[in-house]
Structure formats: C-alpha cells, structure tokens
Design a protein around this motif. Structure first.
Motif, PDB file in Angstrom:
ATOM      1  N   ARG A   2      -0.081   1.229  -1.386  1.00  0.00           N
ATOM      2  CA  ARG A   2       0.157  -0.174  -0.804  1.00  0.00           C
ATOM      3  C   ARG A   2      -2.069  -1.132  -0.805  1.00  0.00           C
ATOM      4  NH1 ARG A   2       4.066   1.447   2.896  1.00  0.00           N
ATOM      5  NH2 ARG A   2       2.707   2.641   4.715  1.00  0.00           N
ATOM      6  N   ASP A   3      -1.736  -2.145  -1.010  1.00  0.00           N
ATOM      7  CA  ASP A   3      -3.248  -2.563  -0.602  1.00  0.00           C
ATOM      8  C   ASP A   3      -3.436  -3.471  -0.606  1.00  0.00           C
ATOM      9  OD1 ASP A   3      -6.014  -2.649  -2.107  1.00  0.00           O
ATOM     10  OD2 ASP A   3      -4.833  -2.782  -4.849  1.00  0.00           O
ATOM     11  N   VAL A   4      -5.018  -4.051  -0.161  1.00  0.00           N
ATOM     12  CA  VAL A   4      -5.003  -4.933   0.681  1.00  0.00           C
ATOM     13  C   VAL A   4      -4.649  -6.429   0.175  1.00  0.00           C
ATOM     14  CG1 VAL A   4      -7.043  -3.841   2.270  1.00  0.00           C
ATOM     15  CG2 VAL A   4      -7.377  -5.130  -0.361  1.00  0.00           C
ATOM     16  N   LYS A   5      -4.298  -6.406  -1.432  1.00  0.00           N
ATOM     17  CA  LYS A   5      -4.032  -7.539  -2.064  1.00  0.00           C
ATOM     18  C   LYS A   5      -2.953  -7.231  -2.640  1.00  0.00           C
ATOM     19  CE  LYS A   5      -7.362  -7.295  -6.155  1.00  0.00           C
ATOM     20  NZ  LYS A   5      -7.543  -5.723  -5.531  1.00  0.00           N
ATOM     21  N   GLY A   6      -2.121  -8.514  -3.227  1.00  0.00           N
ATOM     22  CA  GLY A   6      -0.552  -7.655  -3.947  1.00  0.00           C
ATOM     23  C   GLY A   6       0.133  -7.652  -3.232  1.00  0.00           C
ATOM     24  N   PRO A   7       1.359  -7.712  -3.806  1.00  0.00           N
ATOM     25  CA  PRO A   7       2.814  -7.605  -2.975  1.00  0.00           C
ATOM     26  C   PRO A   7       2.915  -6.576  -1.831  1.00  0.00           C
ATOM     27  CG  PRO A   7       3.514  -6.859  -4.572  1.00  0.00           C
ATOM     28  CD  PRO A   7       1.518  -7.244  -4.856  1.00  0.00           C
ATOM     29  N   ASP A   8       1.987  -5.897  -2.095  1.00  0.00           N
ATOM     30  CA  ASP A   8       2.697  -4.453  -1.109  1.00  0.00           C
ATOM     31  C   ASP A   8       1.972  -4.105  -0.178  1.00  0.00           C
ATOM     32  OD1 ASP A   8       4.749  -3.505   0.390  1.00  0.00           O
ATOM     33  OD2 ASP A   8       4.959  -2.093  -1.247  1.00  0.00           O
ATOM     34  N   ARG A   9       1.148  -5.288   0.899  1.00  0.00           N
ATOM     35  CA  ARG A   9       0.561  -4.581   2.142  1.00  0.00           C
ATOM     36  C   ARG A   9       0.054  -3.625   2.713  1.00  0.00           C
ATOM     37  NH1 ARG A   9      -2.737  -9.753   1.658  1.00  0.00           N
ATOM     38  NH2 ARG A   9      -2.119 -11.193   0.301  1.00  0.00           N
ATOM     39  N   LEU A  10      -1.226  -2.785   2.999  1.00  0.00           N
ATOM     40  CA  LEU A  10      -1.346  -1.598   3.313  1.00  0.00           C
ATOM     41  C   LEU A  10      -1.890  -2.439   5.105  1.00  0.00           C
ATOM     42  CD1 LEU A  10      -4.464  -1.435   4.600  1.00  0.00           C
ATOM     43  CD2 LEU A  10      -4.367  -0.270   1.318  1.00  0.00           C
ATOM     44  N   THR A  11      -1.465  -2.148   5.991  1.00  0.00           N
ATOM     45  CA  THR A  11      -1.556  -1.821   7.626  1.00  0.00           C
ATOM     46  C   THR A  11      -2.177  -1.181   8.272  1.00  0.00           C
ATOM     47  OG1 THR A  11       0.228  -0.789   7.943  1.00  0.00           O
ATOM     48  CG2 THR A  11       1.134  -3.307   7.267  1.00  0.00           C
ATOM     49  N   TYR A  12      -3.221  -2.038   9.456  1.00  0.00           N
ATOM     50  CA  TYR A  12      -4.076  -0.878  10.097  1.00  0.00           C
ATOM     51  C   TYR A  12      -3.682   0.464  10.720  1.00  0.00           C
ATOM     52  CZ  TYR A  12      -6.730  -5.527  10.450  1.00  0.00           C
ATOM     53  OH  TYR A  12      -7.533  -6.488   9.802  1.00  0.00           O
ATOM     54  N   ARG A  13      -1.636   0.196  10.885  1.00  0.00           N
ATOM     55  CA  ARG A  13      -1.120   1.682  10.537  1.00  0.00           C
ATOM     56  C   ARG A  13      -1.829   2.898   9.731  1.00  0.00           C
ATOM     57  NH1 ARG A  13       2.369   3.532  14.303  1.00  0.00           N
ATOM     58  NH2 ARG A  13       3.237   5.933  12.814  1.00  0.00           N
ATOM     59  N   ASP A  14      -1.850   1.812   8.865  1.00  0.00           N
ATOM     60  CA  ASP A  14      -1.591   2.833   7.575  1.00  0.00           C
ATOM     61  C   ASP A  14      -3.400   3.439   7.844  1.00  0.00           C
ATOM     62  OD1 ASP A  14       1.034   2.522   6.561  1.00  0.00           O
ATOM     63  OD2 ASP A  14       0.034   0.359   5.334  1.00  0.00           O
ATOM     64  N   LEU A  15      -4.038   2.494   8.429  1.00  0.00           N
ATOM     65  CA  LEU A  15      -6.082   2.754   7.729  1.00  0.00           C
ATOM     66  C   LEU A  15      -5.756   4.194   9.707  1.00  0.00           C
ATOM     67  CD1 LEU A  15      -7.671   0.004   8.126  1.00  0.00           C
ATOM     68  CD2 LEU A  15      -7.251   1.563   5.863  1.00  0.00           C
ATOM     69  N   ILE A  16      -4.948   4.015  10.152  1.00  0.00           N
ATOM     70  CA  ILE A  16      -5.055   5.096  11.039  1.00  0.00           C
ATOM     71  C   ILE A  16      -4.767   6.322  10.809  1.00  0.00           C
ATOM     72  CG2 ILE A  16      -4.519   5.985  13.830  1.00  0.00           C
ATOM     73  CD1 ILE A  16      -4.258   3.261  14.667  1.00  0.00           C
ATOM     74  N   ILE A  17      -3.654   6.123  10.068  1.00  0.00           N
ATOM     75  CA  ILE A  17      -2.720   7.344   9.208  1.00  0.00           C
ATOM     76  C   ILE A  17      -3.897   8.012   8.442  1.00  0.00           C
ATOM     77  CG2 ILE A  17      -0.538   8.535   8.058  1.00  0.00           C
ATOM     78  CD1 ILE A  17       0.481   7.363  10.837  1.00  0.00           C
ATOM     79  N   GLY A  18      -3.657   7.025   7.537  1.00  0.00           N
ATOM     80  CA  GLY A  18      -4.621   8.056   6.401  1.00  0.00           C
ATOM     81  C   GLY A  18      -6.141   8.407   7.433  1.00  0.00           C
ATOM     82  N   HIS A  19      -6.555   7.914   8.217  1.00  0.00           N
ATOM     83  CA  HIS A  19      -8.175   8.442   9.236  1.00  0.00           C
ATOM     84  C   HIS A  19      -7.338  10.177   9.904  1.00  0.00           C
ATOM     85  CE1 HIS A  19     -11.645   8.743  10.836  1.00  0.00           C
ATOM     86  NE2 HIS A  19     -11.055   8.732  12.670  1.00  0.00           N
ATOM     87  N   ILE A  20      -6.707  10.177  10.373  1.00  0.00           N
ATOM     88  CA  ILE A  20      -6.133  11.171  10.836  1.00  0.00           C
ATOM     89  C   ILE A  20      -5.738  12.304   9.639  1.00  0.00           C
ATOM     90  CG2 ILE A  20      -5.827   9.840  13.147  1.00  0.00           C
ATOM     91  CD1 ILE A  20      -2.913  10.620  12.374  1.00  0.00           C
TER      92      ILE A  20
END
Lengths: 451, 363
Positions: free
Chosen positions: A348-366
């Motif tokens: 998932r990306d910040v653009k395109g059809p499949d967008r990454l979410t704020y939740r994804d950032l939390i998971i990625g961070h931990i």
C-alpha cells in the motif's frame, strides 16, 4: 572448496514470534507445553532439511509480558524440550539457550555433553549473557551485572566448558581462573561432536568479539541489508584475527517470512496478524514497559510515537484513514524509510488504488527485525539477495504463527530455493557440525584421548 | 500379611555397586531406550535415573537430560531424575523438574541428592562444608521449588483468542523468597506441573537423611543391609513425617535391594550396607522379599541389579513372574501420573487461597 549453500534454523517460540501469533485462527495457543506438538513442528523443519531448531529462553517471567511477548512468559526448560525433541528426530541440530551468568560451568558442560550423546551429535549451545535485568532476582543476585562483567565471566566460562569437554582421567582440567576453580575431569565422555556447536547473538563490541572467537553460528538481528552486510563483514574480519576462516562461521540473521500462494494472500495474512495488536491512545510517545522493551513492541503503539519518529505531527488522526501524501513529503529520513518499509510489506502507498493508513504506520513503527511478505518467488528472491550480497549465510526463520507459517515456508519457499540450487535437498551427514560443514575439533589438551 | 509392592528400578551405571555388561553402553540412546521400554513392559512403576557430579569416572549422561529423552520413548513408567542441591541454582533445578513433568504428562520425579552423599566441591570452586549445611541448602531449595511449582495456578492460562487475554495475572504469583542461602523472586517461567508438585524422592541411610525424607519426600528409599536396619530407618522417617505434621500414608517407603540371581548359594553382600543383597534362585529371592516385607511394612522395592543389563534381564525373566504369581506386584491399574500410580493425591496450590475471595452467594 565446496559450494556455499544456505543454512536455516527455526526460531522456535511455539506460540509464534509475532506478539499476536497465538491468536491466529489455526494457531495452537497452548503450544508451549505441548511436547507432541513441538515434536511435530520440529519434524516438519527436519523434513525440510533445516540445520537446526532454536530454543530461546528467558530466566524470568511476568504477567505484563502478555501484551508484548506472550510466547516469552513461560515455556519448557530448553534442555528438557531439547532432549525430548532429540528423541523424536534424527538429523536436525538442537540449539539450547543457556546463560552462563546464571549457570555453573561444570553443570552446563555435563548437560551439553549429555544432550550431544543422546542426540548423537546434534547438540548446540546458544550462548547468551542475559540482558534480562529481572532474572537477577531469581538467582540471589543483588543487581544485574553490567556488560563488561557478564562478558568477562562468559569468556572464562566458555573456556572452562570447552576444557571440560576435552578433559579425561589422564588430563583433568585443574582450572584456576579469575572467576572459576574447577578440578574436573568431566564425568561424561567427550561429546560426539567434540565440542557441541556454539551460537551467539549480539551487536556490542564484546559480543562481536566473543562471537568471532567462539561461535560457530552467529545469529544477528539486523533489519536492513546495509546494516547486515556491515555486521557480516565486521564479524568475519574479526574472526580472521583468531585464525578462523570465513567458512567457519555462519552468520544467520533473523527473518520473519509471511508467505502464501499469492502475494495478495500473504499481505492478507500479514494484515490479519497485525489486526490483533491492541493500539494505545495517543499522548505518551515514550518507551513502553521495561519488559516490553526487551523484545518486540518496546515502542508505544500510538501516533504520538510515530510523530516523534517521522518528524511530522500525525497524532489524533483517524487510524483507519488513508495517510495524507503531504506527511510523506514532509517526513524526515527515518520517516521516509518507514513509509518505504510499510509499502514493501503491505504493497500500500500514499497514492494509487491501495492506500496505506495511519494504523499501518503504527504497526510499521513497532515492528522490528527483518520481515518479508510475499509469494514463494518474492520471499526466495529476498533470501537469495541477502545471501548473494553476503549479508547472510542463511537465516534463523522466525515463524510469526505456528504451525501454518512453518508449513508455508517449508512447503513453498524451500522447494523454490532447492530449484535454484541454493539449498540442500538432503542432509550430507548426521551431526549438526556436518550440516555446517565444520570438522570435529581435536582436544585442546594435547594428551587427552578422544572417542 | 504383606501387601503388594511397587517396583522401582535404579539406573546408576558405574557408581555404587552397579556395573554394566560390555554390550550395554550408557551413552547409547538406543540402549537406553530399550532399557526403559523393557522396564515399562516388566511392570516397573518408575525408573530412577541416578547421577553423580562428584565421581570422576565417565559413566553416563546427566539425569534430567536423560529422563527427558526417555520421556518420549516411553508411555507409562515414572521417570525420576537425580539432582544434587549442593551444586545447583534453585530456579534452574525447579524448572528442570517442572518441565520433565510436562513432557512426561505427569510421570516425573526428582531424587534430591546432596553433597553429603556425592561431594563435588572441587568441581564447583567450593570448599567442603559440613553435612548440616548441605542439608540446610537442600531444605531451602525444596522450599523454593515447592513455591515456584505453585507460582502459576492451574488455570492461570486463559488463552482466549477472541479477547486476546493470554493469562490471568492474578493467578501468577511471585514467591519473594528470602532465605539464608538464596533469594528468589519468582514466579517460575513454567506452567504448574501436571502433578501439581513433582514427586520428590530421597535416599535414607542415616538419621539426617531420614529427617529430610520425612519432612519432604513422597518416596523415601531406605538403604540398609538388614530388615532390622531398614525398619529402624523407616521408623525415623515416619517420626520425622509426623513431626512435620505430615500423615504417614503420604510417604511411600521403598527398600533398595540388590538381587543376585543364580544357583542357590549364599553370596553375601560385598561389604555394602546401603542396600539389601538378596541372592539365590528366583524362588529364594522372592521368599526373602516376602520375609523382608513381612518384617517391615513397605510400599515398594527399588531394584538395583549389580550388572546392567544382565541383572535386569534375569530379574524380569525369573523374579517378576514369581512376584506376580504370589500377587505381590502392583500394576499400573489405569493410572496416568506417577502420583496416581503411587496413590498420592494431587496437592492443592498453596497460593490458591490467597487469591482475592469472591463474594459467596451460597446460603
């Protein structure tokens, strides 16, 4: 010189290495004390010709671990599970974690020699010095020893243990050192491997030195290929100082594979696993509890912590909303790396059809350590890339959920690596040293007899 | 009329009075497996894997590792492993025993040995110390072990996938032990053993060991040459048990016997006094067993043949059937755990009553 080939171990936290792995629908939540289940999983990786099965350990427990590291709360003592696993297998190496800080060299030398005899040459010692501060309280210690003290102690400890393995009636040990006085000889015959295989992990200078001198396998935790390459080169060059060839040390970073028939299915599993992680409210961005800080998820599971890491304030955002592309544009270097990682794992990306979410950032961070999500080819590509680039000689595979992630790796990725000629299709010997291509060492004592 | 007996088997190659045939290799896992399975088939209640950290001669593998290996290779037999409290950390030995109980599904025992019987200070950087200190240390370690085994209540694991609750923290207890030799915070990092408390065994050869066994042991192994001396040790154990407010029927009393099977000739004990030597034909040996158990009330015998495996093979072939014929051998009788087999109840968890009491609505 024989062709370089991949080595694999299974990092066997029975509930899975993902903090919520036990909640995955097919997982066995009571796996840690179910020896028949542990044996079945071990047989699964033995059928896939893994080099070893790795039994981690901690010498303390606390109920607060359940939100961060439930697998690490309690388990079978690793010599007991190791000997039971040896009884149900024939080839795979069995790695038992033991901490010299809280053991005695005579007892530990006996245990490993015994396991090596019972397993007919498959015993291995994962030598840890213990960063776990709360363990001291279970071993009559006033305080946790600092790194220098632990490594000074460990250095002499290993020498005593090796000396005991080599000792006999004609040449007992008679060791008298700074910390230990041990008469010997050991009353268990020299182990079939001479010296059981020694594993070590760590990044501190003392740890790298110990590993370069004493370890046959180094288990590293580098998350990126750049840091893994630097670590690999450093340890192998240090080993040269001790007269050891590159091929005498296998460097096996940890790797969490989330693999399925298709990329889409793999991403769905990854998301499913992470959906169990309980996020925290925004506000406190500091360190999580000291128990949690020893393993995964030491960081706060909220957007306050993410904001501090990426240099853009995203606290208070709806966690299910797509991330505004402006956040990526304004993020610092760590932040851009985090976005790239999340995209690599979730597609998932910040653009395109499949967008990454704020939740994804939390998971990625931990998330910590190296993770790869994809189909068999993508995961095999990742492994081959690290192997070819000399970031790794193989991997200690972290199964995020058990047994399905193990079945997926052995069923999908292993055959792909075998097709590529990177990985054995059968064991060439029966001892763990054989799998690593290591000779049996002669006794250190000149006139000691060997088997 | 003497009651039927349990049989235990002493595995102690190359120590005490046991040796082994050339064809038996104590470090060969196949030989060990076959030994354990044959004992199981012959109806032995347990295999005691003895150990020594003081004997210099290489003899065998460490007891807990060995018993853990055999756990997978057997199904019914109890597995008791020796560990010497003078040279271990309490947290380590406690979790070894708890873990052995898990992998055997409740068939585990721990033979508590001390540096009195097996002095090994030179291997541990320790000067020799007085017998009382060895036993003081053993007392402390037992006390710690019992608390640590209970530190997780039986239902501490919730493992509710839906809610994500893995454990109930209120059912996991630190022990906060502070003693003369040890400080142990706890809790243990192992779930409560299937037997609740692992079976504890101790060898009784004098008043001090009888004291200890009476206070702590589920199995007291009485080691003396004559029925009179065995009876005296037994009396000391019972006295110590009642002194510790334990009920007599909570201690299983075993006498160690060394059977020497052969043509009927008198082959006296070779000077050893820590076991009862019985020699002659199988019939004569069983007669002597009956005489012994008529003279001293016993729950079982620890069979310690002089030679592995031939001594066991002869015992299983000749003596066991005769014991069965005379209805002197207790069978497993459907029991699963060693505790059940010995007809010992599963102890209540010492921490259970300390949990916050729920308001009772019962009238």
């Amino acid at each position: 010189m024989s062709k370089r080939e991949l080595h694999f171990g299974l990092m066997f936290w029975a509930g899975g290495t993902h903090p919520s792995g036990w909640r995955y629908p097919s997982s066995h939540a009571g796996a840690a004390f179910d020896i028949e289940f542990l044996q079945r999983v071990t047989q699964l990786v033995e059928a896939a010709k893994f080099d070893f099965l790795f039994l981690g350990d901690r010498l303390a427990s606390d109920p607060s671990l359940q939100t961060t590291n439930p697998s690490q709360m309690s388990r079978l003592e690793p010599f007991v599970s190791g000997a039971s696993l040896a009884a149900a297998t024939s080839h795979i190496g069995i790695v038992v974690t033991a901490n010299p800080t809280y053991y005695d060299p005579y007892n530990l030398a006996r245990m490993f020699a015994s396991l090596d005899h019972l397993s007919q040459g498959r015993a291995s010692w994962n030598l840890v010095t213990g960063a776990d501060e709360i363990a001291a309280g279970n071993f009559s210690r006033q305080a946790h020893w600092d790194t220098e003290r632990r490594y000074d102690w460990a250095d002499e400890f290993v020498a005593v243990v090796r000396g005991l393995w080599d000792s006999d009636a004609i040449t007992p040990l008679h060791h008298k050192g700074r910390y230990f006085e041990v008469a010997g000889p050991l009353n268990v015959k020299r182990p079939p491997q001479g010296h059981p295989v020694i594993l070590h992990a760590g990044t501190s200078d003392r740890s790298r030195e110990l590993g370069a001198r004493d370890a046959d396998v180094i288990f590293a935790g580098q998350a990126t290929i750049e840091s893994a390459k630097a670590y690999y080169a450093d340890v192998k060059s240090r080993a040269g100082k001790y007269g050891r060839a590159d091929s005498e040390i296998a460097i096996l970073p940890g790797l969490t594979p989330v693999v399925a028939e298709t990329t889409q299915q793999a991403v769905a599993i990854y998301d499913h696993l992470n959906s169990f992680i309980a996020l925290e409210p925004d506000g406190d961005g500091g360190e999580a509890s000291r128990y949690g800080s020893l393993g995964r998820m030491g960081k706060r599971r909220n957007l306050t912590a993410v904001s501090a890491a990426i240099g853009v304030d995203v606290s208070g955002q709806n966690r299910d909303a797509p991330v505004d592309p402006i956040v990526l544009a304004e993020a610092n270097e760590d932040g851009r790396r985090l976005f790239a990682d999340v995209t690599r794992l979730t597609r998932r990306d910040v653009k395109g059809p499949d967008r990454l979410t704020y939740r994804d950032l939390i998971i990625g961070h931990i998330s910590t350590g190296a993770i790869v999500v994809g189909d068999a080819k993508e995961v095999a590509d990742h492994i081959q890339h690290w192997f070819d680039e000399r970031a790794a000689d193989g991997f200690n595979i972290f199964p995020p959920y058990v047994p399905e992630s193990v079945e997926a790796f052995t069923g999908l990725v292993v055959p792909e690596l075998q097709r590529r000629g990177l990985y054995r299709t059968d064991y060439s010997g029966s001892t763990f040293r054989d799998h690593l291509g290591l000779a049996k060492p002669g006794p250190i004592l000149s006139n000691a007899t060997s088997l | 009329m003497a009651k039927p007996l349990h049989l235990g088997f002493l595995y102690a190659p190359q120590s005490g009075h046991q040796t082994h045939d050339e064809s038996f290799d104590p470090l060969n896992p196949i030989h060990l497996t076959s030994l354990a399975r044959d004992l199981e088939g012959a109806g032995f209640a347990f295999l005691l894997v003895d150990d020594s950290v003081g004997h210099a001669a290489p003899a065998r593998s460490e007891a807990f590792t060995t018993a853990s290996f055999l756990a997978t290779r057997t199904r019914h037999i109890g597995l008791i492993a020796a560990a010497n409290t003078s040279y271990v950390e309490p947290y380590n030995v406690t979790r070894l025993a708890a873990s052995l109980d898990h992998v055997t599904h409740g068939r585990a025992g721990w033979l508590v040995a001390t540096g009195v019987a097996d002095p090994a200070g030179a291997n541990y950087g320790q000067a020799a110390f007085a017998p009382d200190l060895h036993y003081q240390r053993a007392e402390e370690i037992l006390d710690i072990a019992r608390r640590l085994w209970d530190s997780w209540e039986d239902d501490a694991f919730v493992r509710d996938k839906r809610s994500g609750v893995f454990v109930d923290g209120a059912k996991i207890h630190p022990i906060d032990y502070i003693g003369a030799s040890f400080t142990v915070k706890g809790p243990l990092n192992v779930a409560r053993p299937p037997q609740g408390q692992v079976i504890v065994a101790h060898r009784v050869v004098d008043r001090r060991s009888a004291e200890f066994a009476g206070r702590h042991a589920d199995i007291a192994i009485l080691g003396a040459a004559t029925a009179g001396d065995i009876a005296a040790l037994r009396a000391n154990v019972i006295a110590a048990a009642s002194g510790a407010r334990r009920e007599e029927q909570h201690v299983r009393l075993f006498a160690e016997i060394v059977p020497v099977i052969g043509p009927d000739h008198a082959a006296g004990a070779p000077g050893a006094t820590s076991a009862s030597f019985l020699s002659g034909t199988a019939t004569k040996i069983v007669d002597e067993i009956e005489a012994l158990t008529n003279a001293v009330t016993l729950d079982g015998l620890l069979v310690a043949p002089r030679v592995l495996r031939s001594g066991l093979d002869a015992f299983s072939r000749d003596v066991v059937p005769e014991l069965v014929r005379r209805q002197r051998l207790l069978s497993a009788n459907g029991s699963i755990t060693l505790r059940e087999r010995l007809n010992l109840s599963r102890p209540r968890n010492i921490f259970e009553h300390k949990a916050p009491q729920h308001a009772s609505t019962a009238g």
